[in-house]
Scaffold this motif. Structure first.
Motif, PDB file in Angstrom:
ATOM      1  N   VAL A  13       5.829 -12.859   2.871  1.00 51.18           N
ATOM      2  CA  VAL A  13       5.134 -11.914   1.999  1.00 51.18           C
ATOM      3  C   VAL A  13       4.908 -10.607   2.748  1.00 51.18           C
ATOM      4  O   VAL A  13       4.540 -10.597   3.939  1.00 51.18           O
ATOM      5  CB  VAL A  13       3.803 -12.521   1.513  1.00 51.18           C
ATOM      6  CG1 VAL A  13       2.980 -11.494   0.755  1.00 51.18           C
ATOM      7  CG2 VAL A  13       4.077 -13.723   0.623  1.00 51.18           C
ATOM      8  N   HIS A  14       5.110  -9.504   2.053  1.00 52.23           N
ATOM      9  CA  HIS A  14       4.928  -8.175   2.631  1.00 52.23           C
ATOM     10  C   HIS A  14       3.435  -7.889   2.830  1.00 52.23           C
ATOM     11  O   HIS A  14       2.596  -8.268   2.015  1.00 52.23           O
ATOM     12  CB  HIS A  14       5.550  -7.125   1.699  1.00 52.23           C
ATOM     13  CG  HIS A  14       5.311  -5.711   2.138  1.00 52.23           C
ATOM     14  ND1 HIS A  14       6.004  -5.121   3.168  1.00 52.23           N
ATOM     15  CD2 HIS A  14       4.433  -4.768   1.694  1.00 52.23           C
ATOM     16  CE1 HIS A  14       5.588  -3.888   3.329  1.00 52.23           C
ATOM     17  NE2 HIS A  14       4.639  -3.648   2.446  1.00 52.23           N
ATOM     18  N   ARG A  15       3.122  -7.205   3.933  1.00 56.46           N
ATOM     19  CA  ARG A  15       1.749  -6.793   4.217  1.00 56.46           C
ATOM     20  C   ARG A  15       1.658  -5.273   4.118  1.00 56.46           C
ATOM     21  O   ARG A  15       2.514  -4.566   4.652  1.00 56.46           O
ATOM     22  CB  ARG A  15       1.313  -7.231   5.615  1.00 56.46           C
ATOM     23  CG  ARG A  15       1.379  -8.729   5.843  1.00 56.46           C
ATOM     24  CD  ARG A  15       0.801  -9.091   7.195  1.00 56.46           C
ATOM     25  NE  ARG A  15       0.921 -10.513   7.477  1.00 56.46           N
ATOM     26  CZ  ARG A  15       0.368 -11.112   8.525  1.00 56.46           C
ATOM     27  NH1 ARG A  15      -0.365 -10.418   9.384  1.00 56.46           N
ATOM     28  NH2 ARG A  15       0.527 -12.416   8.716  1.00 56.46           N
ATOM     29  N   ARG A  16       0.621  -4.813   3.469  1.00 52.61           N
ATOM     30  CA  ARG A  16       0.415  -3.372   3.372  1.00 52.61           C
ATOM     31  C   ARG A  16      -1.035  -3.049   3.672  1.00 52.61           C
ATOM     32  O   ARG A  16      -1.943  -3.861   3.423  1.00 52.61           O
ATOM     33  CB  ARG A  16       0.803  -2.840   1.999  1.00 52.61           C
ATOM     34  CG  ARG A  16      -0.083  -3.280   0.845  1.00 52.61           C
ATOM     35  CD  ARG A  16       0.289  -2.508  -0.409  1.00 52.61           C
ATOM     36  NE  ARG A  16      -0.597  -2.842  -1.530  1.00 52.61           N
ATOM     37  CZ  ARG A  16      -0.540  -2.244  -2.727  1.00 52.61           C
ATOM     38  NH1 ARG A  16       0.366  -1.308  -2.941  1.00 52.61           N
ATOM     39  NH2 ARG A  16      -1.367  -2.584  -3.687  1.00 52.61           N
ATOM     40  N   ALA A  17      -1.244  -1.851   4.200  1.00 48.54           N
ATOM     41  CA  ALA A  17      -2.578  -1.426   4.616  1.00 48.54           C
ATOM     42  C   ALA A  17      -3.241  -0.508   3.599  1.00 48.54           C
ATOM     43  O   ALA A  17      -4.452  -0.321   3.661  1.00 48.54           O
ATOM     44  CB  ALA A  17      -2.520  -0.729   5.972  1.00 48.54           C
ATOM     45  N   ASP A  18      -2.479   0.116   2.695  1.00 47.31           N
ATOM     46  CA  ASP A  18      -3.067   0.980   1.679  1.00 47.31           C
ATOM     47  C   ASP A  18      -2.138   0.987   0.477  1.00 47.31           C
ATOM     48  O   ASP A  18      -1.134   0.274   0.416  1.00 47.31           O
ATOM     49  CB  ASP A  18      -3.316   2.397   2.213  1.00 47.31           C
ATOM     50  CG  ASP A  18      -2.090   2.969   2.903  1.00 47.31           C
ATOM     51  OD1 ASP A  18      -0.964   2.588   2.540  1.00 47.31           O
ATOM     52  OD2 ASP A  18      -2.251   3.785   3.822  1.00 47.31           O
TER      53      ASP A  18
END
Length: 1050
Positions: A576-581
């Motif tokens: 799964v992709h992780r994003r910060a914003d």
């Protein structure tokens, strides 16, 4: 930790920038980035005439000291390259500052966990015109140590190693400086222009005084023989180092060994340096005394544990015994006064390696006796008597002669002692020796944590002091877009016969992660309203997950009509992709649905899955939150201070365990402290109503407006593993109410609410200190948002956030219950306030009086104005007339006067400020006026387990309270409806009168000066009661006669 011989590299990927400030005079900018870290500098290429440049370049830095990487700072400076503009025939030479970014080394992610983060560009000075943001990916890589060369002889091995070292040194230099060499080859014209003559530099400085050439500063540094850090040598318009000099430095670095970090690393900013000196560590610091020692060393104190008393303990370290000729297991017995402890049985070598700690105040004898026994052999035949264990001898120590030890002294070395009284009557038994060490220390001793404690039941697991860490929580967002090529299962025969017409199945998507199940809305398939055979949802489902993650997220499409699933698919969370914003949209994917055996392919569903690292997952009530940091490590900021809490002891605790005869009782108390993700649990003091723990803990503080939660429990679990520990009391301390660098030593009352009533359970003595090395950093925290950015960009609904919070509470409670010793669910739920939103008549009354207390100041001001206008005190009314004249004649003095008045009031109230942190307030909680039935209702769960007549009585009482609240809401709504009726011509006569009055008021306001009008209105309002009637005014009566919508409510 990095393995010995391994190297650590920090990789910075400069992705892109957005909305940069135009700097070339033509509405564009030629941007390039210069990155400095650990005394090394790298530069990207120039992107000409683009306010949204795209780089996608990776810059690598070698970390000289991996252990000190957390205290380092990576600085990125963005410049406008005016040489690129000058090459086109326009613009001036030099570089213009576009902004900078500083990233703490503690926020670097490990390789594989990095995410694209957009940092806002910061100003260099107050007068800088900066805007925009830059996207970076930062991670570190630990290269494994090179394998040792294999050689048959030692000489050949040494020669090969020397040759390998000679070859690796230039290879490392070439590899580490490859980006610089590429940048130098890409811009040969810049090297020539950078080597300008001193005369040209002088002309440029005279043309633009705020720009300063870095070459001059570098020449001065070379003369002085020192290296200047990148932070100190930069000003607006500065250029990086010349590429030629960089090449020469690369060659020198390749030939010579790498310099020490103390000489090459740039010094950190003062605030971070102070934080490093203060001993501020990460969340994984489970030994708070080390952080406290560093803090005390920075503040000038001598040692740690300064918030609690140093309690003397007698330590006995028993290692092993040695006896010749014996084959049976040995065990030792320690006896001192009323204390007698027996070790486990060991082999003939007698290896125990145990430490015993006896509370010195509880010792009733002046000597310690250690006896070694040998277990007797079991009889060969059953029924024969078991012989007694053989006594191999004893050794005695006089407590007055025992040496004292206090850290940082080294540990006392154990010695061999020959036991006295060994041997049998015939003298045939061989002598026995025992290795042990005896000393007097305190709870600061490193052997105390894992020792056998005389006041905590010995080696009982459930009575040990431990530190726990909450699991790292993430939000998992599943965006369900649409489905295609669905192959529906045939409906059951019974439902097919009932529906004679066409069948339009209703589909929904169900997602499951562990025990969490969420569903989308229903979409009819194949109907005219749907318009297509491919259903579309466009809904987001939010889950709470904890590290280590669950293996799969299950997504299923189900049919409401048939009651059967259409198909399902699994999404591994590791992919799964992780994003910060929200600036980066996660990639979408098509999932193939698996049906039954007749339908191995049931269609596909289009989804978008990502782990939201920009949110803070709330696992406690928002008003008592102790941590507000985002889940992504890259968004973390350095701590602003450190919180130290010393749990000194408790007094006058009530008996929690009552004997069967009811004549006696006991209490086995321990304390649990929770702040941020770290939980601290003291050891359990058995059978004491006035226990003394004297334990000290420390936490990093990232936000001063957070709350420390402390609770005291009675340990029941150590006797019965399935039992629940009883709550004795709880208190909270808000850090913003504490003065910095001050020690608070206070006793807090413990008050608990029970179904039978409210009772004072005792008192808890604490010592608290909030250390902050930088006042400026602390004040900046007050101006920053309370929650991370994603909570404001994509806010969560109140109901959704409440469901997610309870889910996070269950996850934290389940993880901590699996620790050893376990932290019970009742303890976790008590400190996290899981029952905050449950109904309570007492809490409702307390909240109502809180609202009344806030409005009491307004009511007092209204009463004062009424006394003034009724001339209750004539001198006050005369002074108000004079104040009114001054305000009308000098309106520009209103705001300054009000601000000065507020300042004087605050200055006057400073003397009556709270001197000690406040705990729980029984009067504010309204525990004194609560009835037993209301308490029983408060502790009743859902669904209720009380008799029907009791539930009916409580329901009637709740209806009466709700009826009064309903009437109040109706009255408030009626006032607003009267205002609307005044403008909607619902009452034509009233609206007509109001229109005529508005016209006359406009004419009067045009004709009469405003100041005269204000004076007239003020004097009319303050007129003497002789000129005032006792009936309501005409305007008030007119407003009360306006119609509302209450007469139209059924």
């Amino acid at each position: 930790m990095v393995a010995e011989g391994a190297r650590r590299r920090v990789v910075v990927e400069v992705c892109n920038a957005r909305n940069l400030m135009p700097k070339d005079g033509q509405g564009t900018a030629c941007a390039y980035a210069v990155v400095d870290f650990d005394g090394q500098r790298r530069r990207t290429a120039t992107r000409p005439r683009d306010l949204n440049p795209q780089w996608g370049e990776r810059l690598e830095f070698l970390v000289h000291d991996p252990d000190a990487m957390a205290s380092e700072t990576l600085e990125l400076n963005l410049y406008n390259d005016k040489k690129a503009v000058a090459a086109t025939g326009s613009g001036r030479r030099g570089g213009t500052f576009l902004g900078k970014v500083k990233v703490a080394g503690a926020s670097f992610a490990k390789a594989g966990d990095e995410a694209l983060v957009y940092y806002p560009l910061e100003k260099r000075s107050v007068f800088s015109q900066i805007k925009g943001e830059i996207g970076l990916k930062i991670w570190f890589v630990d290269d494994p140590p090179p394998p040792p060369p294999a050689a048959p002889a030692a000489d050949e091995k040494g020669a090969d190693a020397a040759a390998a070292d000679k070859k690796e040194a230039p290879a490392e230099g070439k590899e580490g400086k490859a980006p610089d060499a590429a940048a130098a080859a890409a811009t040969p014209a810049e090297e020539k222009k950078a080597e300008a003559t001193p005369g040209e530099e002088k002309k440029v400085e005279e043309a633009k005084t705020e720009e300063k050439k870095p070459e001059a500063a570098e020449k001065k540094d070379d003369k002085g023989g020192k290296k200047k850090s990148p932070e100190k040598g930069k000003k607006d318009g500065e250029k990086p180092k010349e590429e030629g000099k960089a090449k020469e430095d690369d060659k020198k670095d390749a030939a010579a060994p790498p310099p020490s970090p103390s000489k090459q690393a740039p010094p950190p900013s003062p605030s971070k340096k102070d934080l490093a000196i203060a001993g501020i560590a990460g969340d994984l610091e489970i030994r708070p005394q080390s952080a406290a020692e560093k803090s005390m060393a920075a503040s000038g104190a001598s040692a740690s544990y300064d918030l609690v008393d140093r309690v003397p303990y007698l330590f006995v370290r028993l290692l092993k015994a040695k006896r010749h000729g014996g084959g049976q297991p040995l065990y030792a017995q320690l006896a001192i006064g009323t204390h007698a402890v027996r070790t486990r049985a060991a082999t003939a070598a007698g290896e125990w390696d145990l430490v015993f700690a006896f509370h010195k105040d509880s010792l009733t004898d002046t000597s310690l006796e250690v006896t070694v026994h040998e277990e007797a052999k079991k009889p060969a035949k059953e029924g024969e008597p078991v012989p007694p264990d053989a006594n191999l001898g004893f050794i005695s120590f006089d407590l007055q002669e025992v040496p004292k030890r206090s850290p940082p002294d080294s540990a006392l070395a154990p010695q061999w002692y020959t036991l006295e009284g060994h041997g049998s009557e015939d003298g045939a038994t061989a002598a026995c020796d025992v290795m042990l060490a005896v000393w007097v220390g305190t709870q600061v001793d490193e052997a105390f944590q894992e020792a056998w404690h005389s006041d905590s039941g010995g080696y009982l697991v459930h009575t040990r002091s431990k530190a726990y860490l909450s699991p790292k929580l993430w939000y998992l967002r599943l965006s369900v877009i649409q489905a295609q090529d669905l192959r529906l299962p045939p409906p059951p025969d019974a439902k097919a016969k009932q529906c004679g017409g066409p069948i339009f199945p209703e589909l929904y998507v169900k997602a499951q992660l562990g025990a969490q199940v969420f569903k989308t809305g229903r979409v009819p398939l194949g109907s005219a309203a749907a318009g297509t055979s491919n259903p579309s949802w466009d809904e987001d489902l939010l889950f709470v997950t904890a590290e280590p993650f669950d293996p799969f997220l299950t997504v299923a499409v189900e049919d409401v009509f048939s009651g059967q699933p259409v198909g399902h698919a699994r999404v591994p969370l590791s992919t799964v992709h992780r994003r910060a914003d929200d600036r980066v949209e996660p990639p979408s994917r098509w999932l193939n649905l698996c049906g039954d055996e007749a339908r191995p392919y049931a269609g596909r569903v289009h989804v978008r899955v990502c782990l939201e690292g920009g949110y803070h997952v709330l696992d406690e009530a928002a008003n008592v939150a102790s941590d507000v940091r985002a889940a992504s490590k890259q968004l973390s900021k350095p701590p602003v201070g450190m919180l130290e809490v010393g749990v000194r002891g408790a007094a006058n605790l009530v008996p929690m365990k009552i004997a069967k005869d009811g004549a006696s009782g006991s209490t086995d108390a321990y304390v649990v402290l929770k702040y941020g993700p770290k939980w601290a649990r003291t050891r359990t003091i058995l059978d004491q109503f006035n226990p003394r723990w004297n334990e000290q803990y420390a936490w990093d503080v990232f936000d001063p407006c957070t709350v420390l939660t402390i609770a005291v429990f009675d340990n029941v679990r150590y006797k019965a593993g399935d039992a629940k520990d009883s709550r004795i009391g709880k208190l909270r301390i808000r850090l913003s109410t504490l003065d910095t660098n001050r020690v608070y030593t206070n006793t807090f009352p413990l008050t608990a609410v029970h179904p039978v009533g409210v009772r004072k359970m005792g008192e808890l003595e604490l010592a608290i200190r909030f250390t902050c090395p930088s006042w400026l950093t602390l004040l900046q925290a007050y101006g920053s948002p309370l929650l991370p950015r994603m909570h404001y960009v994509k806010p969560l609904g109140a109901a959704q956030q409440d469901v997610l919070r309870h889910t996070a509470m269950r996850i934290v409670s389940g993880r901590l219950a699996r620790s050893e010793p376990p932290l019970g669910p009742e303890v976790v739920q008590c400190l996290l306030d899981t029952d905050t939103h449950s109904w309570s008549m007492r809490r409702s009354r307390a909240n109502w009086f809180r609202v009344v207390g806030c409005l009491s100041h307004v009511a007092a001001a209204v009463r004062w104005a009424h006394r003034v206008r009724t001339w209750a005190h004539p001198p006050t009314t005369v002074l108000v007339h004079a104040l009114l004249i001054a305000v009308v004649l000098c309106p520009e003095m209103i705001l300054p006067t009000v601000c000065l008045y507020l300042f004087l009031v605050l200055l006057w109230r400073y003397r009556a400020r709270p001197r000690q942190p406040a705990g729980m307030d029984p009067r504010l909680s309204h525990v004194d006026s609560v009835s037993p039935d209301e308490l029983d209702e408060e502790f009743d769960g859902l669904p209720s387990c009380r008799p029907a007549d009791v539930v009916r009585m409580r329901y009637d009482r709740l209806r009466a309270v709700a009826g009064r609240a309903q009437t109040l809401l109706g009255d408030v709504a009626a006032q607003g409806e009267r205002v609307e009726a005044l403008l909607s011509w619902r009452d034509p006569r009233a609206t007509g009168v109001f229109a005529v009055v508005c016209l006359l008021a406009a004419l009067v306001l045009y004709a009469v000066p405003f100041k005269v009008l204000l004076l007239g209105m003020g004097f009319y309002y303050l007129r003497h009661p002789r000129f005032r009637g006792d009936m309501p005014s005409a305007g008030f009566n007119f407003f009360r006669r306006l119609p509302s919508l209450s007469d139209r409510v059924l």
